[in-house]
Motif scaffolding. Structure first.
Motif, PDB file in Angstrom:
ATOM      1  N   ALA A 199       0.848  -1.208   0.000  1.00  0.00           N
ATOM      2  CA  ALA A 199       0.000   0.000   0.000  1.00  0.00           C
ATOM      3  C   ALA A 199       0.877   1.249   0.000  1.00  0.00           C
ATOM      4  O   ALA A 199       0.584   2.231  -0.691  1.00  0.00           O
ATOM      5  CB  ALA A 199      -0.916  -0.007   1.224  1.00  0.00           C
ATOM      6  N   ARG A 200       1.965   1.187   0.777  1.00  0.00           N
ATOM      7  CA  ARG A 200       2.857   2.346   0.822  1.00  0.00           C
ATOM      8  C   ARG A 200       3.565   2.551  -0.500  1.00  0.00           C
ATOM      9  O   ARG A 200       3.736   3.678  -0.965  1.00  0.00           O
ATOM     10  CB  ARG A 200       3.861   2.186   1.954  1.00  0.00           C
ATOM     11  CG  ARG A 200       3.213   2.550   3.279  1.00  0.00           C
ATOM     12  CD  ARG A 200       4.139   2.512   4.438  1.00  0.00           C
ATOM     13  NE  ARG A 200       5.452   3.060   4.138  1.00  0.00           N
ATOM     14  CZ  ARG A 200       6.488   2.964   4.954  1.00  0.00           C
ATOM     15  NH1 ARG A 200       6.331   2.330   6.110  1.00  0.00           N
ATOM     16  NH2 ARG A 200       7.622   3.479   4.636  1.00  0.00           N
ATOM     17  N   LYS A 201       3.961   1.432  -1.080  1.00  0.00           N
ATOM     18  CA  LYS A 201       4.666   1.499  -2.358  1.00  0.00           C
ATOM     19  C   LYS A 201       3.764   2.109  -3.434  1.00  0.00           C
ATOM     20  O   LYS A 201       4.197   2.912  -4.259  1.00  0.00           O
ATOM     21  CB  LYS A 201       5.092   0.086  -2.773  1.00  0.00           C
ATOM     22  CG  LYS A 201       6.259   0.071  -3.735  1.00  0.00           C
ATOM     23  CD  LYS A 201       6.836  -1.312  -3.842  1.00  0.00           C
ATOM     24  CE  LYS A 201       7.645  -1.461  -5.120  1.00  0.00           C
ATOM     25  NZ  LYS A 201       7.779  -2.853  -5.505  1.00  0.00           N
ATOM     26  N   ALA A 202       2.493   1.770  -3.379  1.00  0.00           N
ATOM     27  CA  ALA A 202       1.540   2.272  -4.369  1.00  0.00           C
ATOM     28  C   ALA A 202       1.144   3.721  -4.095  1.00  0.00           C
ATOM     29  O   ALA A 202       0.421   4.334  -4.875  1.00  0.00           O
ATOM     30  CB  ALA A 202       0.299   1.378  -4.374  1.00  0.00           C
ATOM     31  N   GLY A 203       1.583   4.246  -2.952  1.00  0.00           N
ATOM     32  CA  GLY A 203       1.242   5.642  -2.615  1.00  0.00           C
ATOM     33  C   GLY A 203      -0.114   5.781  -1.946  1.00  0.00           C
ATOM     34  O   GLY A 203      -0.627   6.891  -1.774  1.00  0.00           O
ATOM     35  N   ASP A 204      -0.720   4.672  -1.560  1.00  0.00           N
ATOM     36  CA  ASP A 204      -2.043   4.743  -0.948  1.00  0.00           C
ATOM     37  C   ASP A 204      -1.989   5.027   0.554  1.00  0.00           C
ATOM     38  O   ASP A 204      -3.018   5.283   1.178  1.00  0.00           O
ATOM     39  CB  ASP A 204      -2.823   3.448  -1.200  1.00  0.00           C
ATOM     40  CG  ASP A 204      -3.279   3.365  -2.653  1.00  0.00           C
ATOM     41  OD1 ASP A 204      -3.552   4.443  -3.232  1.00  0.00           O
ATOM     42  OD2 ASP A 204      -3.320   2.254  -3.210  1.00  0.00           O
ATOM     43  N   VAL A 224      -7.528  -0.208  10.332  1.00  0.00           N
ATOM     44  CA  VAL A 224      -7.157   1.157   9.948  1.00  0.00           C
ATOM     45  C   VAL A 224      -5.635   1.261  10.005  1.00  0.00           C
ATOM     46  O   VAL A 224      -5.035   1.029  11.063  1.00  0.00           O
ATOM     47  CB  VAL A 224      -7.791   2.222  10.881  1.00  0.00           C
ATOM     48  CG1 VAL A 224      -7.318   3.626  10.505  1.00  0.00           C
ATOM     49  CG2 VAL A 224      -9.312   2.142  10.842  1.00  0.00           C
ATOM     50  N   LEU A 225      -5.036   1.575   8.868  1.00  0.00           N
ATOM     51  CA  LEU A 225      -3.600   1.841   8.846  1.00  0.00           C
ATOM     52  C   LEU A 225      -3.434   3.340   9.043  1.00  0.00           C
ATOM     53  O   LEU A 225      -4.101   4.134   8.376  1.00  0.00           O
ATOM     54  CB  LEU A 225      -3.001   1.432   7.497  1.00  0.00           C
ATOM     55  CG  LEU A 225      -3.285   0.006   7.011  1.00  0.00           C
ATOM     56  CD1 LEU A 225      -2.609  -0.242   5.660  1.00  0.00           C
ATOM     57  CD2 LEU A 225      -2.823  -1.025   8.045  1.00  0.00           C
ATOM     58  N   ALA A 226      -2.586   3.721   9.995  1.00  0.00           N
ATOM     59  CA  ALA A 226      -2.411   5.138  10.289  1.00  0.00           C
ATOM     60  C   ALA A 226      -0.937   5.499  10.213  1.00  0.00           C
ATOM     61  O   ALA A 226      -0.106   4.896  10.893  1.00  0.00           O
ATOM     62  CB  ALA A 226      -2.966   5.459  11.680  1.00  0.00           C
ATOM     63  N   ALA A 227      -0.624   6.497   9.391  1.00  0.00           N
ATOM     64  CA  ALA A 227       0.768   6.938   9.270  1.00  0.00           C
ATOM     65  C   ALA A 227       1.151   7.760  10.495  1.00  0.00           C
ATOM     66  O   ALA A 227       0.370   8.588  10.971  1.00  0.00           O
ATOM     67  CB  ALA A 227       0.937   7.762   8.005  1.00  0.00           C
ATOM     68  N   ILE A 228       2.348   7.485  11.015  1.00  0.00           N
ATOM     69  CA  ILE A 228       2.860   8.286  12.130  1.00  0.00           C
ATOM     70  C   ILE A 228       4.211   8.904  11.769  1.00  0.00           C
ATOM     71  O   ILE A 228       5.011   9.245  12.648  1.00  0.00           O
ATOM     72  CB  ILE A 228       2.965   7.469  13.442  1.00  0.00           C
ATOM     73  CG1 ILE A 228       3.806   6.199  13.231  1.00  0.00           C
ATOM     74  CG2 ILE A 228       1.592   7.109  13.973  1.00  0.00           C
ATOM     75  CD1 ILE A 228       4.242   5.542  14.544  1.00  0.00           C
ATOM     76  N   GLY A 229       4.455   9.058  10.468  1.00  0.00           N
ATOM     77  CA  GLY A 229       5.641   9.781   9.989  1.00  0.00           C
ATOM     78  C   GLY A 229       6.923   9.358  10.671  1.00  0.00           C
ATOM     79  O   GLY A 229       7.266   8.181  10.695  1.00  0.00           O
ATOM     80  N   ASP A 261       3.380   8.919   3.925  1.00  0.00           N
ATOM     81  CA  ASP A 261       4.102   8.916   5.195  1.00  0.00           C
ATOM     82  C   ASP A 261       3.614   9.965   6.189  1.00  0.00           C
ATOM     83  O   ASP A 261       3.894   9.878   7.377  1.00  0.00           O
ATOM     84  CB  ASP A 261       5.601   9.187   4.933  1.00  0.00           C
ATOM     85  CG  ASP A 261       6.317   7.911   4.520  1.00  0.00           C
ATOM     86  OD1 ASP A 261       5.726   6.825   4.710  1.00  0.00           O
ATOM     87  OD2 ASP A 261       7.444   8.007   4.003  1.00  0.00           O
ATOM     88  N   LYS A 262       2.940  10.959   5.704  1.00  0.00           N
ATOM     89  CA  LYS A 262       2.569  12.103   6.545  1.00  0.00           C
ATOM     90  C   LYS A 262       1.676  11.669   7.718  1.00  0.00           C
ATOM     91  O   LYS A 262       0.626  11.037   7.519  1.00  0.00           O
ATOM     92  CB  LYS A 262       1.820  13.114   5.682  1.00  0.00           C
ATOM     93  CG  LYS A 262       1.638  14.476   6.318  1.00  0.00           C
ATOM     94  CD  LYS A 262       1.037  15.407   5.247  1.00  0.00           C
ATOM     95  CE  LYS A 262       0.658  16.774   5.693  1.00  0.00           C
ATOM     96  NZ  LYS A 262       0.332  17.127   6.968  1.00  0.00           N
ATOM     97  N   ALA A 263       2.099  12.022   8.929  1.00  0.00           N
ATOM     98  CA  ALA A 263       1.358  11.623  10.121  1.00  0.00           C
ATOM     99  C   ALA A 263      -0.100  12.053  10.033  1.00  0.00           C
ATOM    100  O   ALA A 263      -0.403  13.192   9.675  1.00  0.00           O
ATOM    101  CB  ALA A 263       2.003  12.229  11.361  1.00  0.00           C
ATOM    102  N   GLY A 264      -0.989  11.110  10.317  1.00  0.00           N
ATOM    103  CA  GLY A 264      -2.419  11.415  10.298  1.00  0.00           C
ATOM    104  C   GLY A 264      -3.114  10.878   9.056  1.00  0.00           C
ATOM    105  O   GLY A 264      -4.343  10.802   9.007  1.00  0.00           O
ATOM    106  N   LYS A 265      -2.321  10.494   8.033  1.00  0.00           N
ATOM    107  CA  LYS A 265      -2.928   9.897   6.829  1.00  0.00           C
ATOM    108  C   LYS A 265      -3.421   8.497   7.183  1.00  0.00           C
ATOM    109  O   LYS A 265      -2.761   7.754   7.924  1.00  0.00           O
ATOM    110  CB  LYS A 265      -1.905   9.817   5.693  1.00  0.00           C
ATOM    111  CG  LYS A 265      -1.529  11.181   5.135  1.00  0.00           C
ATOM    112  CD  LYS A 265      -2.664  11.756   4.305  1.00  0.00           C
ATOM    113  CE  LYS A 265      -2.312  13.150   3.777  1.00  0.00           C
ATOM    114  NZ  LYS A 265      -3.474  13.833   3.209  1.00  0.00           N
TER     115      LYS A 265
END
Ligand code: BES
Ligand code: MN
Ligand code: ZN
Length: 512
Positions: free
Chosen positions: A43-48, A71-76, A51-55
């Protein structure tokens, strides 16, 4: 909410039964090869999942996961602030479905600070006020998360940080509860009862004084504010003893105006309801004691809360009245709406008997502080640089920030009175500072700091409600002191203490 800490990898978390699984994903590469980790990596590789915290990225019923929602949550960068942003977003998104059991796992290694931040943010996002709502309405809207299991790579390494964070949360929630209660459900007497409840916790004692005691002590300024109300005042004295008996305590003084009408200098009607929050300083002291009772650090702390209403009636204080404070200083009350300082000054004088290592008052004191700093940082006033540094550091570490404002003597000019030793208001300019200058006159004998939380103690508008601030800051400060890592000056040397030690002080300490 019940918080649990568990050693979990992403793979093991995927096998946990829960209503929602939240995975906190940092920007570092994902090494694990289990199916859920692989899915996150792709998912990260695809840009979905940026990295920005809160995405966030929500998954529904992925085969490899026991929970029906993920729920996947970015924490930068994984720093506490980014963790907070990510957890707030994730829990706010997850709570829509009314989950009962939530598992939240760090995909990368998390240190104590990250864990503490996750616990605080999860509690903030899931807090629900219910006390004055009917059962029926709670059934629909008040669905709250019952249990949150926090998964980390090595639970043992962060147990202490987790325990302190959980205790701090229970203090913050106590402060929110009493802050949010309307004035008729949070009278001085009820607030004192809540303090007495805390007296059941280990090492905590509570004593409550009433109008006669306060009169006897000579607290003419505090009593004058209370005299327009049908509710009797209360003076709450809390003691937490975790250190040796003769160790000088930190004294916390909380403004406890359970409702502020302004008195004869009546406030405008718009938003006057928010003056039920005028005891949030007091609530933060109670909350801090709750946390102390759970953490049990090796430190002595005294909590003082002058509690009363600021009301109007035939007996109410009038503009121009001169009152005599416990310190002996007379005060010309030019504005009855500047009542916070009138109750705090007597509590500061009372604090002297403890020969305190430091006194910190916490008050929703001035609208001017809201103008100056908004809702982001509390106002900090002190002439003690070490104490300032310690409180600022505690604010940063707990993400409960404050900002130091000046105390130059020129700011006190406007407090001069022709009819008393001091007036309770100066002009409009620098109102938060002139209020602090007034308090400073009563804090001459010890290291003192004042926190003006008028902007930070509650939120207005759709999210109207108490924030529980600055419990996080206060607990962090006291824990740093207990560990001896505080930048604040250690308690005075033995000889200094001996010369300054009165029998009253020794007695006060010995009954702590
Ligand atoms: N409790 C208020 C301060 C306050 C006002 C906090 C608005 C948050 C929002 C305090 O007792 C008060 O009324 N202060 C006056 C002082 C003035 C009369 C010098 C104020 O700020 O207007
Ligand atoms: Mn007021
Ligand atoms: Zn007030």
């Amino acid at each position: 909410m019940d918080f649990q800490l568990k050693t979990l990898t992403v793979a093991r978390a995927a096998a946990e039964k829960s209503d929602v699984l939240i995975v906190l994903v940092g920007s570092a590469p994902i090494g694990a090869k289990d199916p859920l980790s692989a899915r996150i990596a792709s998912a990260r590789k695809a840009g979905d999942l940026p990295d920005k915290a809160g995405k966030l990225l929500a998954l529904y019923h992925p085969d490899e996961v026991a929970a029906s929602r993920v729920v996947l949550a970015a924490i930068g960068d994984g720093k506490p602030e980014s963790v907070r942003t990510g957890v707030l977003a994730a829990v706010n998104a997850a709570k829509a479905q009314g989950p009962k059991r939530v598992v939240m796992v760090f995909a990368h290694e998390a240190d104590g600070a990250a864990v503490a931040s996750a616990v605080a943010a999860a509690a903030d996002a899931s807090y629900v006020y219910t006390t004055t709502k009917s059962k029926a309405s709670n059934g629909e809207g008040g669905r709250s998360i019952r249990q949150l299991v926090l998964g980390v790579a090595d639970a043992a390494a962060v147990t202490q940080a987790f325990g302190e964070a959980r205790a701090t949360v229970s203090g913050i929630e106590l402060a929110k509860e009493w802050g949010n209660r309307p004035g008729n459900h949070c009278t001085p007497t009820l607030l004192a009862d809540a303090a007495k409840e805390l007296g059941r916790l280990p090492r905590i004692k509570c004593e409550v004084l009433g109008p006669k005691d306060v009169q006897k002590l000579g607290m003419g300024s505090f009593a004058a504010v209370a005299q327009g109300s049908a509710e009797p005042l209360r003076f709450i004295v809390l003691r937490y003893q975790g250190g040796p008996k003769d160790q000088a305590p930190v004294v916390l003084v909380g403004k406890g105006i359970t409702f502020d009408t302004g008195g004869v200098s009546l406030k405008p009607a718009a938003e006057m309801d928010e003056m039920k929050f005028d005891m949030c300083g007091a609530a933060s002291v109670l909350g801090t004691f709750r946390a102390l009772g759970e953490i049990q650090p090796a430190i002595n702390v005294v909590g003082l809360v002058p509690a009363c209403e600021n009301m109007n009636d035939g007996r109410a204080l009038k503009p121009g009245d001169v009152v005599t404070s416990m310190s002996g200083q007379t005060i010309e009350v030019l504005n009855t709406d500047a009542e916070g300082r009138l109750i705090l000054c007597d509590a500061l004088t009372y604090a002297k008997r403890y020969e305190p290592a430091a006194v910190i008052d916490i008050a929703t004191l001035t609208g001017a502080c809201v103008v100056a700093l908004g809702g982001v940082r509390s106002g900090l006033f002190t002439s003690d640089d070490a104490l300032a540094a310690a409180l600022q550091a505690a604010g940063e570490a707990s993400q409960d920030r404050c900002w130091r404002l000046p105390l130059d003597d020129e700011y006190a000019e406007g407090l001069k009175s022709n009819f008393a030793d001091v007036a309770n208001v100066a002009g409009r300019a620098g109102g938060a500072i002139t209020a602090a200058k007034f308090l400073q006159r009563f804090a001459g004998d010890f290291a003192w700091a004042h926190l003006d939380i008028a902007g930070t103690a509650w939120k207005s508008g759709a999210a109207k409600g108490a924030t529980g601030r600055p419990v996080g800051l206060l607990v962090n400060y006291l824990m740093a002191r207990a560990r001896g890592t505080s930048a604040a000056a250690p308690s005075p040397s033995k000889s200094a203490r001996k010369t300054g030690s009165s029998a009253a002080a020794r007695k006060a300490r010995s009954v702590q």
